[in-house]
Design a protein around this motif. Structure first.
Motif, PDB file in Angstrom:
ATOM      1  N   CYS A  38      27.909  86.352 100.735  1.00 56.62           N
ATOM      2  CA  CYS A  38      27.477  87.592 101.400  1.00 56.62           C
ATOM      3  C   CYS A  38      27.348  88.717 100.372  1.00 56.62           C
ATOM      4  CB  CYS A  38      28.517  87.979 102.445  1.00 56.62           C
ATOM      5  SG  CYS A  38      28.181  89.537 103.295  1.00 56.62           S
ATOM      6  N   SER A  40      28.660  91.446 100.622  1.00 55.25           N
ATOM      7  CA  SER A  40      30.010  92.009 100.456  1.00 55.25           C
ATOM      8  C   SER A  40      30.764  91.289  99.347  1.00 55.25           C
ATOM      9  CB  SER A  40      30.805  91.910 101.760  1.00 55.25           C
ATOM     10  OG  SER A  40      30.170  92.627 102.786  1.00 55.25           O
ATOM     11  N   GLU A  61      32.092  83.843 105.396  1.00 57.05           N
ATOM     12  CA  GLU A  61      31.073  83.365 106.338  1.00 57.05           C
ATOM     13  C   GLU A  61      31.202  81.853 106.360  1.00 57.05           C
ATOM     14  OE1 GLU A  61      27.255  84.956 105.211  1.00 57.05           O
ATOM     15  OE2 GLU A  61      27.939  87.020 105.419  1.00 57.05           O
ATOM     16  N   ASP A 170      28.962  86.653 110.513  1.00 61.92           N
ATOM     17  CA  ASP A 170      28.899  87.971 109.881  1.00 61.92           C
ATOM     18  C   ASP A 170      27.512  88.616 109.979  1.00 61.92           C
ATOM     19  OD1 ASP A 170      28.763  90.163 108.211  1.00 61.92           O
ATOM     20  OD2 ASP A 170      29.743  89.250 106.510  1.00 61.92           O
TER      21      ASP A 170
HETATM   22 ZN    ZN Z   1      29.867  89.565 104.770  1.00 57.33          ZN
END
Ligand code: ZN
Ligand code: NAD
Ligand code: ZN
Lengths: 390, 191
Positions: A38, A40, A61, A170
């Motif tokens: 991700c 993030s 995820e 997510d």
């Molecule tokens: Zn994420």
């Protein structure tokens, strides 16, 4: 088992680590069938988010099959269940969970006291995402321990491929919540900064929720092409002025709704504020680069909404709060309350309203994970979303 | 696998190595420039060029400006050519210090060799960059069919209008002033 382990800035390795075990009666262990990288995770890879320790397992995820359950998950979860794991760990019982504000669950962050020091109050525990959010091992691994597993899961039916379901963990609910935060009206223009995976999901969500006009802003040609395929008008911020184009597209009035799906590592080649942020960040006087927030506050139509799924970690500088206040803008933000939306979104996938697998560009084994982090971060090889198969 | 980055692709060339070299030269320019600006007297003494401190500091400013140009501009090509011109100037200036009976001639020779080496790199980098086309490359992969909507985009617009925005996510009534009466309206959920 094999897992992707954080060792330091831009140093993630595929290591052999001990298998996870049931530590609490509410735990479950799942055998991971698919997991993803991700945006993030990139904030951790680049080490812009504080609170990582060498040896932490990455990933939030994740989906797979339940292989072991603790005694207190009875009735909710059993061995053999197929589940997607939301990135937010939830107890399902506290005041916030009862309101559906799952990402600020009051019980699941075992390092809540540290988070409270940084943010005033604790937020929920998250998988594979710094010790500020509990320091829980992540799911870019062969097995994952799921704490509070009786609440922290999304049951999914057999017969639908992983690729269509994985992003319920997510980015699909994140893009969806970003659009829901805009409370989209039929004549709204929704401008979305960032055509990464989250931006792509936000574009699809805004279209489904009936926005008149959706505009996507990025600089990566193939991401813009993907945004256009999903029904967005595109702006390449390297080639044209974002503010001018957005005003043009809205008869000079600005978009009613603005979504920041970029976050703290925003690019702004050549602008003065970007240089300023770089210097301050390098000298540790500022932690984030809020170029997109500034642009949104400036261009948003008065009485409009700024929706911010993009992640920020700490202190931001030169935020035009005068524009926000005087134009009466609403700001909505937060880590996603994943389970609040997933029943509805699973139904939309099953009904064929949307197929989130469109965003996947690379599928590789876990061993290739470390290299894929770099390729995803540098947007090489047309990479938009990486799925790992342990 | 083609290893391109946004920068290189925008310049119409999938060559990360030259891009990295250009940036390296930019950093080198700034470092050298700072040295010349900060310690012109030390340098002048070492090269037997007493009295030329002002000139050396001036060259330092030039180096810094070129370095910033390389690092900050979208296309570093003209700035790298600028470095080549600067190198020529440096060599010419150093050559004057070889004349007469300069006791530091040996140092000057070393400095000239160093500058010549960097000049070769500059010329190589500038030539490679100049060969690139000024047009951005087309998108690498074709994602124009990745709609995400099994029924197509047009069929999907507003397909989720059955979704009711939860009360705590709704904008206050007073801040929904845009829905003009002559436009088709979705019934507003009651507050
Ligand atoms: Zn994420
Ligand atoms: N709120 C949540 O719960 C949640 C969940 C998942 C991800 N996120 C966050 O969402 C953000 C995006 O995630 P992603 O996976 O799509 O990451 P990503 O890094 O792939 O995408 C970011 C995109 O923004 C673009 N960008 C950079 N600067 C820009 C600018 N100035 N203007 C417009 N676009 C710009 C980049 O080119 C890139 O395509 C990250 O900050 C991530 O942490 C939040
Ligand atoms: Zn809770």
């Amino acid at each position: 088992m094999k897992a992707l382990v954080w060792h330091g800035t831009t140093d993630i390795r595929c290591d052999s680590v001990p298998d996870p075990q049931i530590e609490h009666p509410r735990d479950a262990i799942i055998k991971v069938t698919s997991c993803a990288i991700c945006g993030s995770d990139l904030h951790l890879y680049d080490h812009f988010m504080p609170g990582m320790k060498s040896g932490d397992i990455m990933g939030h995820e994740t989906m797979g099959e339940v292989v072991e359950v603790g005694s207190e998950t009875k009735g909710k979860l059993k061995v053999g269940d197929r589940v997607v794991i939301p990135f937010t760990i939830i107890c399902g019982e506290c005041d916030q969970c009862k309101r559906g504000n799952f990402s600020v669950c009051e019980r699941t962050n075992r390092n809540g006291h540290i988070a409270a020091k940084a943010f005033g109050h604790a937020t929920a525990g998250l998988f594979g995402y710094t010790h500020l959010t509990g320091g829980y091992a992540g799911g870019q691994a062969e097995y994952l321990r799921v704490p509070f597993a009786d609440a922290t899961h999304i049951k999914v039916p057999d017969g639908i491929p992983d690729e269509k379901l994985l992003f319920l963990s997510d980015i699909f609910p994140t893009g969806w919540q970003a659009a829901v935060q805009c409370d989209i009206q039929p004549d709204d223009t929704v401008a979305i900064w960032g055509a990464g995976p989250v931006g792509q999901m936000a574009i699809r969500s805004a279209i489904l929720l009936g926005a008149k006009q959706v505009v996507a802003i990025d600089r990566i040609p193939e991401r813009l092409a993907m945004a256009e395929a999903g029904g967005a008008i595109t702006i390449n911020f390297d080639e044209e002025s974002v503010i001018e184009r957005l005003n043009e597209l809205t008869n000079g009035k600005g978009p009613e709704k603005c979504i920041d799906s970029v976050g703290m590592e925003a690019h702004a080649a050549g602008t003065v504020d970007a240089m300023y942020d770089r210097v301050k960040q390098a000298t540790m006087m500022e932690t984030d680069r809020p170029h997109v927030l500034r642009e949104m506050a400036y261009v948003c139509r008065p009485a409009g909404t700024l929706s911010v799924p993009g992640v920020y970690g700490g202190l931001l500088d030169k935020i035009p709060f005068g524009a926000i206040m005087n134009k009466g803008l609403t700001i909505r933000t937060g880590q996603t309350h994943v389970n609040r939306w997933t029943d509805d979104l699973l139904r939309r996938i099953e009904e064929g309203q949307i197929d989130p697998s469109f965003v996947i560009t690379h599928t590789v084994g876990l061993e290739e994970g470390p290299e894929m982090y770099k390729i995803f971060r540098d947007k090489q090889d047309g990479c938009v979303k990486v799925v790992l198969k342990p | 696998m083609r290893y391109e980055t946004e920068r290189t692709r925008r310049r119409g060339h999938a060559d990360t190595a030259t891009d990295t070299l250009a940036r390296g030269l930019g950093i080198f320019s700034i470092a050298l420039g700072i040295m010349e600006v900060a310690a012109p007297r030390t340098l002048a003494r070492a090269l037997g060029m007493k009295g030329q401190e002002g000139l050396i500091a001036g060259y330092g400013l030039r180096e810094i400006a070129t370095g910033i140009g390389i690092l900050a501009s979208k296309d570093p090509t003209p700035w790298i050519w600028g470095r080549v011109a600067g190198d020529a100037l440096d060599l010419a200036t150093l050559a004057t210090a070889l004349e007469g009976k300069n006791p530091k001639k040996e140092n000057v020779g070393i400095a000239m060799a160093a500058v010549a080496g960097v000049t070769a790199l500059d010329v190589y980098c500038a030539q490679t960059l100049s060969r690139e086309s000024p047009h951005p490359l087309p998108p690498m992969q074709d994602y124009s069919d990745r709609t995400g909507f099994p029924r197509g985009v047009e069929q999907s617009r507003g397909a989720a209008s059955d979704f009711e925005v939860p009360r705590d996510f709704r904008a206050p009534e007073a801040m929904r002033p845009y829905t003009q009466p002559d436009l088709p309206q979705r019934p507003m959920p009651s507050m």
